[in-house]
Design a protein around this motif. Sequence first.
Motif, short mmCIF file in Angstrom:
data_model
loop_
_atom_site.label_atom_id
_atom_site.label_comp_id
_atom_site.label_asym_id
_atom_site.label_seq_id
_atom_site.Cartn_x
_atom_site.Cartn_y
_atom_site.Cartn_z
N LEU A 1 1.03 -1.02 0.01
CA LEU A 1 -0.02 0.04 0.02
C LEU A 1 0.94 1.22 -0.07
CD1 LEU A 1 -3.18 0.56 2.00
CD2 LEU A 1 -1.10 2.43 2.46
N THR A 2 0.45 2.37 -0.70
CA THR A 2 1.15 3.58 -0.59
C THR A 2 0.51 4.72 -0.20
OG1 THR A 2 0.74 3.85 -2.92
CG2 THR A 2 2.71 2.77 -2.38
N LEU A 3 0.88 5.78 0.44
CA LEU A 3 0.03 7.00 0.92
C LEU A 3 0.54 8.14 -0.19
CD1 LEU A 3 0.35 6.95 4.73
CD2 LEU A 3 -1.53 6.07 3.36
N ASP A 4 -0.28 9.02 -0.50
CA ASP A 4 -0.13 10.21 -1.22
C ASP A 4 1.23 10.86 -0.68
OD1 ASP A 4 -0.49 11.89 -3.35
OD2 ASP A 4 -0.89 13.41 -1.83
N SER A 5 2.10 11.17 -1.55
CA SER A 5 3.71 11.58 -1.35
C SER A 5 4.06 12.87 -2.02
CB SER A 5 4.75 10.65 -1.40
OG SER A 5 4.44 9.38 -0.50
N GLN A 6 2.96 13.50 -2.65
CA GLN A 6 3.19 14.70 -3.53
C GLN A 6 3.96 15.87 -2.99
OE1 GLN A 6 3.03 14.75 -6.92
NE2 GLN A 6 2.40 12.63 -6.46
N GLN A 7 3.34 16.09 -1.65
CA GLN A 7 4.11 17.14 -0.77
C GLN A 7 5.65 16.97 -0.54
OE1 GLN A 7 1.09 17.77 2.26
NE2 GLN A 7 1.03 20.10 1.60
N LEU A 8 5.62 15.62 -0.05
CA LEU A 8 6.85 15.06 0.30
C LEU A 8 8.12 15.35 -0.84
CD1 LEU A 8 6.34 12.16 2.78
CD2 LEU A 8 6.99 14.44 3.39
#
Length: 325
Positions: free
Chosen positions: A73-80
Motif C-alpha cells: 500500500l502507498t500513501l500520497d507523497s506529492q508534498q514530500l
Amino acid sequence: MRVTRVLILIAVLALTASGIWFYLFKSTEVYGLTMAHGRLEAEQITLASKHAGRVADVLVKEGDTVNQNQLLLTLDSQQLLAKKREIEAVIEQTRLASDEASAAVSQRKSLLILANTDLQRAQTLYRQHVAPQEKLDQAQTQHDSAVAALRLAEATLKRSIASTAAAQANLEELQTLLTDNEIRAPRAGRIQYQLVHPGEVIAAGGRVLTLMDPLDVYMEVFVPASVAALLALQDDARLIFDAVPQYVIPGKIAFVAPEAQFTPKEVETRDARSDLMFRVKISIDPLLLQQYQSRVKSGVRGNVWLRTAPDAAWPAELAVTLPEA
C-alpha cells in the motif's frame, strides 16, 4: 443355522468396534489421553501507517499471498516529493558554495605566501637600512590582512560544508518519511483483511491491512489444573478438525500458561465455567504447514488430544493421517 451364527458374530464384532470408536471420540478422556476443544489460530500482524495521509493505492486484496518486503500500500507523497526536490536544490547550492569557498581558500593561501615573501624581503631591507620603516609596516599590514582573509575563507568553506551536511540530513529524514508512506510486508503471508481503500484519509497509526502468517498456526485450548500439571512441553498432540474428521494432524505442546484464568465463554468444556482453567497452545510444524499452505485457514474448530501420561501410546484411530498435498 451356521450362516445365522456367522451373521450374529459379525454384528457383535461391528458393535464392539463402533463402541470403542464412540468411547474414544465421544468421551474426553482415555487412559493417558485427554481431549479438549479449540479453534485454529494463525499469527496475525496488523499493518498500520506511521504518519497521517491519504491512501494513494492498495496493491493487494484479501486472500492474496505476499512475499516478505513486498509493497502492499502507498500513501500520497506529492508534498514530500516537492519538498525533496527543494532540498535537493538546496544541496546543490551548498555544494556550489563549498566549491567557491574552496577556490577562495586556495586563492587566499597563494596571496598569503606572496604577502609572507614581501614581509620577509621588507624585513631584510629594513635591517640593512635600505628600506624605511614605512615599507616594513606596509608589508606587515598586507601579511596580516592575507592571514585574516585566509581564515575567513576557511570559515566560509566550513560553513558551506556544514550547510551541505545539514541539507543532506534533511534529505535523509525526508526519504525516511517517503519510505514510511510505503507499507511493505514484514514477512511472507496472506492478506486477511483490507481495512482501507484509495482516497481515504487515515490518521497516524491508522490500521490499513491485516496479514496472516500461514506458517505460524496453532490451536489454543483450555484444560483444568489436573490436566495442565501432567502435560509436557514439546510433547506430541493430535488435532482433528470438525470439517475434516477423517484427517489427524500432528502437533506439539508449545506452551502451558503459568497462571490459571477463567475459561472464555466460547470454549466448551465439561467443567463448570467458573472453574479456573489453564491455556495450552499446540503448534503445528511449519514444514508441514508449508506443504498445505493454500489450505490453512484460521477459525476452523476441532478437538485436540493431549497425552497426560508419558507411557501412553497413540491408538490406531489417532495415527497421523494427512490429505494429499
